[in-house]
Design a protein around this motif. Structure first.
Motif, PDB file in Angstrom:
ATOM      1  N   THR A  17      -0.540   3.683   7.341  1.00 32.41           N
ATOM      2  CA  THR A  17      -0.026   4.408   6.183  1.00 32.41           C
ATOM      3  C   THR A  17       0.534   3.447   5.154  1.00 32.41           C
ATOM      4  OG1 THR A  17       0.454   6.358   7.526  1.00 32.41           O
ATOM      5  CG2 THR A  17       1.622   6.171   5.427  1.00 32.41           C
ATOM      6  N   GLU A  18       1.280   2.454   5.608  1.00 30.18           N
ATOM      7  CA  GLU A  18       1.829   1.454   4.690  1.00 30.18           C
ATOM      8  C   GLU A  18       0.697   0.703   3.974  1.00 30.18           C
ATOM      9  OE1 GLU A  18       4.671  -2.502   4.706  1.00 30.18           O
ATOM     10  OE2 GLU A  18       4.682  -1.185   6.442  1.00 30.18           O
ATOM     11  N   ASP A  19      -0.337   0.325   4.714  1.00 27.85           N
ATOM     12  CA  ASP A  19      -1.485  -0.354   4.113  1.00 27.85           C
ATOM     13  C   ASP A  19      -2.153   0.536   3.070  1.00 27.85           C
ATOM     14  OD1 ASP A  19      -0.983  -2.480   5.814  1.00 27.85           O
ATOM     15  OD2 ASP A  19      -2.662  -2.024   7.165  1.00 27.85           O
ATOM     16  N   TYR A  20      -2.277   1.814   3.369  1.00 26.54           N
ATOM     17  CA  TYR A  20      -2.894   2.768   2.445  1.00 26.54           C
ATOM     18  C   TYR A  20      -2.071   2.887   1.170  1.00 26.54           C
ATOM     19  CZ  TYR A  20      -4.551   7.220   0.583  1.00 26.54           C
ATOM     20  OH  TYR A  20      -5.037   8.195  -0.240  1.00 26.54           O
ATOM     21  N   VAL A  21      -0.764   3.008   1.320  1.00 20.49           N
ATOM     22  CA  VAL A  21       0.131   3.133   0.163  1.00 20.49           C
ATOM     23  C   VAL A  21       0.033   1.882  -0.714  1.00 20.49           C
ATOM     24  CG1 VAL A  21       2.554   3.247  -0.552  1.00 20.49           C
ATOM     25  CG2 VAL A  21       1.706   4.778   1.228  1.00 20.49           C
ATOM     26  N   MET A  22       0.046   0.723  -0.093  1.00 13.65           N
ATOM     27  CA  MET A  22      -0.038  -0.526  -0.852  1.00 13.65           C
ATOM     28  C   MET A  22      -1.381  -0.624  -1.587  1.00 13.65           C
ATOM     29  SD  MET A  22       2.851  -1.938  -0.564  1.00 13.65           S
ATOM     30  CE  MET A  22       2.539  -3.564  -1.204  1.00 13.65           C
ATOM     31  N   ALA A  23      -2.461  -0.276  -0.929  1.00  9.56           N
ATOM     32  CA  ALA A  23      -3.781  -0.336  -1.554  1.00  9.56           C
ATOM     33  C   ALA A  23      -3.878   0.637  -2.723  1.00  9.56           C
ATOM     34  CB  ALA A  23      -4.873  -0.042  -0.530  1.00  9.56           C
ATOM     35  N   MET A  24      -3.384   1.851  -2.546  1.00  9.89           N
ATOM     36  CA  MET A  24      -3.443   2.839  -3.622  1.00  9.89           C
ATOM     37  C   MET A  24      -2.538   2.435  -4.783  1.00  9.89           C
ATOM     38  SD  MET A  24      -5.666   5.095  -2.841  1.00  9.89           S
ATOM     39  CE  MET A  24      -6.562   3.727  -2.138  1.00  9.89           C
ATOM     40  N   SER A  25      -1.383   1.877  -4.470  1.00  8.70           N
ATOM     41  CA  SER A  25      -0.469   1.416  -5.508  1.00  8.70           C
ATOM     42  C   SER A  25      -1.095   0.293  -6.321  1.00  8.70           C
ATOM     43  CB  SER A  25       0.838   0.942  -4.867  1.00  8.70           C
ATOM     44  OG  SER A  25       1.713   0.429  -5.844  1.00  8.70           O
ATOM     45  N   THR A  26      -1.714  -0.652  -5.637  1.00  6.69           N
ATOM     46  CA  THR A  26      -2.373  -1.763  -6.315  1.00  6.69           C
ATOM     47  C   THR A  26      -3.530  -1.258  -7.157  1.00  6.69           C
ATOM     48  OG1 THR A  26      -1.761  -3.284  -4.546  1.00  6.69           O
ATOM     49  CG2 THR A  26      -3.597  -3.942  -5.953  1.00  6.69           C
ATOM     50  N   SER A  27      -4.307  -0.351  -6.609  1.00  4.68           N
ATOM     51  CA  SER A  27      -5.446   0.213  -7.328  1.00  4.68           C
ATOM     52  C   SER A  27      -4.986   0.938  -8.588  1.00  4.68           C
ATOM     53  CB  SER A  27      -6.200   1.173  -6.418  1.00  4.68           C
ATOM     54  OG  SER A  27      -7.243   1.795  -7.101  1.00  4.68           O
ATOM     55  N   THR A  28      -3.902   1.682  -8.489  1.00  3.69           N
ATOM     56  CA  THR A  28      -3.363   2.408  -9.636  1.00  3.69           C
ATOM     57  C   THR A  28      -2.866   1.444 -10.701  1.00  3.69           C
ATOM     58  OG1 THR A  28      -2.741   4.276  -8.245  1.00  3.69           O
ATOM     59  CG2 THR A  28      -1.628   4.095 -10.360  1.00  3.69           C
TER      60      THR A  28
END
Length: 81
Positions: free
Chosen positions: A53-64
């Motif tokens: 979940t943390e990896d997903y949040v970081m990836a989505m945050s970076t993508s945004t």
């Protein structure tokens, strides 16, 4: 193949969060049961899911952030009127 319910009927953010939980719950139960059946403890499963979940949040945050920076106006770009 699991299918997440795609019906969204609540416009309020808190209601949408609860509705998202309900949509994911059945597949989540199947997923965790499969992991337990493969020999993982509930603690191991929970920690792995938190890390994912943390990896997903970081990836989505970076993508945004990348998407937002690509649409931002060029610094110093002024419209002449």
């Amino acid at each position: 193949m699991p299918k997440v319910t795609d019906t969204i009927s609540y416009p309020q953010p808190t209601d949408r969060r609860l509705e998202c939980e309900r949509a994911l719950e059945e597949d989540f139960q199947v997923f965790t049961s499969l992991a337990e059946g493969a020999g993982w403890s509930w603690q191991e499963i929970a920690l792995a899911l938190m890390e994912l979940t943390e990896d997903y949040v970081m990836a989505m945050s970076t993508s945004t952030k990348i998407a937002e920076s690509n649409t931002a106006p060029f610094p110093g770009n002024k419209t002449l009127h």
